[in-house]
Design a protein around this motif. Sequence first.
Motif, mmCIF file in Angstrom:
data_model
loop_
_atom_site.group_PDB
_atom_site.id
_atom_site.type_symbol
_atom_site.label_atom_id
_atom_site.label_comp_id
_atom_site.label_asym_id
_atom_site.label_seq_id
_atom_site.Cartn_x
_atom_site.Cartn_y
_atom_site.Cartn_z
ATOM 1 N N SER A 40 53.977 26.589 37.712
ATOM 2 C CA SER A 40 53.381 26.142 36.335
ATOM 3 C C SER A 40 52.344 27.180 35.893
ATOM 4 N N MET A 41 51.697 27.562 37.023
ATOM 5 C CA MET A 41 50.663 28.432 36.785
ATOM 6 C C MET A 41 50.998 29.678 36.098
ATOM 7 N N CYS A 42 52.021 30.301 36.717
ATOM 8 C CA CYS A 42 52.444 31.834 36.482
ATOM 9 C C CYS A 42 53.573 32.066 35.161
ATOM 10 N N GLU A 43 54.210 30.850 34.862
ATOM 11 C CA GLU A 43 55.153 31.035 33.785
ATOM 12 C C GLU A 43 54.438 31.451 32.516
ATOM 13 N N GLY A 44 55.063 32.541 31.746
ATOM 14 C CA GLY A 44 54.333 32.910 30.617
ATOM 15 C C GLY A 44 53.282 33.814 30.859
ATOM 16 N N ARG A 45 52.797 34.399 31.904
ATOM 17 C CA ARG A 45 51.779 35.248 32.238
ATOM 18 C C ARG A 45 52.118 36.375 33.336
ATOM 19 N N ILE A 46 51.216 37.312 33.234
ATOM 20 C CA ILE A 46 51.688 38.240 34.297
ATOM 21 C C ILE A 46 50.608 38.131 35.575
ATOM 22 N N SER A 47 51.096 37.686 36.683
ATOM 23 C CA SER A 47 50.309 37.475 37.790
ATOM 24 C C SER A 47 50.396 38.250 39.081
ATOM 25 N N VAL A 48 49.395 38.396 39.517
ATOM 26 C CA VAL A 48 49.119 39.197 40.768
ATOM 27 C C VAL A 48 48.662 38.085 41.892
ATOM 28 N N ILE A 49 49.688 37.667 42.843
ATOM 29 C CA ILE A 49 49.530 36.879 43.857
ATOM 30 C C ILE A 49 49.252 37.430 45.100
ATOM 31 N N SER A 50 48.204 36.929 45.833
ATOM 32 C CA SER A 50 47.870 37.447 47.053
ATOM 33 C C SER A 50 47.996 36.352 48.115
ATOM 34 N N MET A 51 48.779 36.610 49.162
ATOM 35 C CA MET A 51 48.867 35.630 50.359
ATOM 36 C C MET A 51 48.008 36.081 51.473
ATOM 37 N N LEU A 52 47.099 34.882 51.748
ATOM 38 C CA LEU A 52 45.962 35.125 52.725
ATOM 39 C C LEU A 52 46.074 34.153 53.856
ATOM 40 N N SER A 53 46.201 34.541 54.976
ATOM 41 C CA SER A 53 45.932 33.419 56.246
ATOM 42 C C SER A 53 44.690 33.911 57.271
ATOM 43 N N THR A 54 44.413 35.060 57.186
ATOM 44 C CA THR A 54 43.443 35.304 58.106
ATOM 45 C C THR A 54 42.096 36.548 57.266
ATOM 46 N N ARG A 55 41.142 36.759 58.110
ATOM 47 C CA ARG A 55 40.378 37.620 57.578
ATOM 48 C C ARG A 55 40.797 38.854 57.151
ATOM 49 N N MET A 56 41.561 39.554 58.162
ATOM 50 C CA MET A 56 42.328 40.663 57.918
ATOM 51 C C MET A 56 42.966 40.842 56.836
ATOM 52 N N SER A 57 43.861 39.683 56.625
ATOM 53 C CA SER A 57 44.424 39.663 55.246
ATOM 54 C C SER A 57 43.921 39.847 54.239
ATOM 55 N N GLU A 58 42.699 39.181 53.962
ATOM 56 C CA GLU A 58 41.729 39.488 52.853
ATOM 57 C C GLU A 58 41.353 40.706 52.711
ATOM 58 N N ILE A 59 41.035 41.362 53.918
ATOM 59 C CA ILE A 59 40.913 42.979 53.483
ATOM 60 C C ILE A 59 41.911 43.872 53.074
ATOM 61 N N HIS A 60 43.217 43.290 53.621
ATOM 62 C CA HIS A 60 44.347 44.208 53.105
ATOM 63 C C HIS A 60 44.610 43.891 51.599
ATOM 64 N N VAL A 61 44.490 42.763 51.225
ATOM 65 C CA VAL A 61 44.876 42.428 49.611
ATOM 66 C C VAL A 61 43.698 43.095 48.899
ATOM 67 N N ASN A 62 42.756 42.994 48.957
ATOM 68 C CA ASN A 62 41.618 43.772 48.477
ATOM 69 C C ASN A 62 41.858 45.104 48.070
ATOM 70 N N GLY A 63 42.453 45.725 49.184
ATOM 71 C CA GLY A 63 42.627 47.210 48.884
ATOM 72 C C GLY A 63 43.666 47.562 48.055
ATOM 73 N N PHE A 64 44.791 46.507 47.624
ATOM 74 C CA PHE A 64 45.606 46.535 46.624
ATOM 75 C C PHE A 64 45.146 46.082 45.141
ATOM 76 N N THR A 65 44.256 45.126 45.218
ATOM 77 C CA THR A 65 44.020 44.360 44.040
ATOM 78 C C THR A 65 42.947 44.621 43.328
ATOM 79 N N ILE A 66 41.752 45.202 44.073
ATOM 80 C CA ILE A 66 40.664 45.543 43.250
ATOM 81 C C ILE A 66 40.766 46.384 42.035
ATOM 82 N N PRO A 67 41.319 47.632 42.092
ATOM 83 C CA PRO A 67 41.369 48.255 40.882
ATOM 84 C C PRO A 67 41.974 47.741 39.516
ATOM 85 N N THR A 68 43.185 46.788 39.981
ATOM 86 C CA THR A 68 43.940 46.263 39.085
ATOM 87 C C THR A 68 43.231 45.126 38.349
ATOM 88 N N ASN A 69 42.302 44.369 39.353
ATOM 89 C CA ASN A 69 41.525 43.127 38.704
ATOM 90 C C ASN A 69 40.755 43.807 37.886
#
Length: 285
Positions: A141-170
Motif C-alpha cells: 500500500s505504501m509504495c504503490e503509485g510512488r518511487i521508493s527506495v527500500i532499505s532492509m536493516l537487521s544489524t548495525r553493520m547493515s545500517e552503515i551499508h544502506v547509508n552508503g547507498f542512500t544518503i545522496p539520493t535522499n
Amino acid sequence: MLVRALVHSRWQETAILRRNLTSGAHGSAEKRPSVKATPDELTTLPFLQRPLGVKERPSPVLKTWADTREELMNQETRLAQREHLVKEATKGYFTDLNATRRHGGKTWIAPSVMIREDKALYFPNIVGSSLDTKSKKHTASMCEGRISVISMLSTRMSEIHVNGFTIPTNERYLSNPLYQYVQINLQENLLKSFLVSLFLSSIAKSVPPELHSTYLVSSQNMEFVREHLGMVNKHVGYVYLVDDNLKVRWAGCADAKVEETNALEQCTGVLLGRLDKKISAKASP
C-alpha cells in the motif's frame, strides 16, 4: 670447577643458539617471499545477473486459508520450499558471519542501469509497525503509485551499508512528493524482535522525524523469499529501488561502491521523471 665448567658450557650453547636464531631471522627476512593475496581477494565480484523479486504481484490483503491450502498443494512450490530448506539445513550457524570476511559480505555488484520493466519482478509485501503511530503498515500500500527506495536493516553493520547507498539520493529527492525512503528493520528472530520493540523510543531518536512514518519494524518470516530478493546474508544491508508499479528496478548490497551510489541516484531520477510525465499526461485533457 666442574660446576663452573658446566655453567660456562651452557652459556656458550645459549650464545650460539641465540646467534643462530638471530641470523636465521635476518636470513628469512631477506629471503621471505612477497605475501600473496588469497583466492577470495583475487576473485572479482560479478554484476547482478538476474531480476530480483517475486512473480506474484503483492497485495495488502492477507491470504485466506483457501489461498494457503492452494499454495501448499502446488507441487512446484512445495519442491522449491523443500530445496530451500535442505540448503539452509546444510549451512553452519556462523556461515553468514564468516561470509562477511570475503568482500565484506558483498556477493554481487549493482547494475549501472535499471532492470527493464517487462523483465522486472515485484517487491513482496512486508508488514511492520511504523515509528510514528505504531500501527501496522503494508509496503504494497505504501509504495504503490510512488518511487521508493527500500532499505532492509537487521544489524548495525547493515545500517552503515544502506547509508552508503542512500544518503545522496535522499538529499536530492526527499523533498519530491513522488519519492519516499522506506526503512524496514527486519528481526525474524522472536527474541531480537522483542528486544527491538523495547527500544523503539531510542530508535525513534536516531531516525529523523520526517522518516518516522516510513520506518517499519517487522518480524515477518522472509525464509522463502530471501533467495528471490538476493538477501543471502542476514548481517548485510540491502537496498531496492521500487517503481510505482511495485517492481524492483535496481538493487544493491553490502558496502556501496561510488559507481553504485551514483547509479541509484541516477536511476531514481529517471523513474521520478517518468512518473511525473505519466501523471501530467493523465491530468491533461
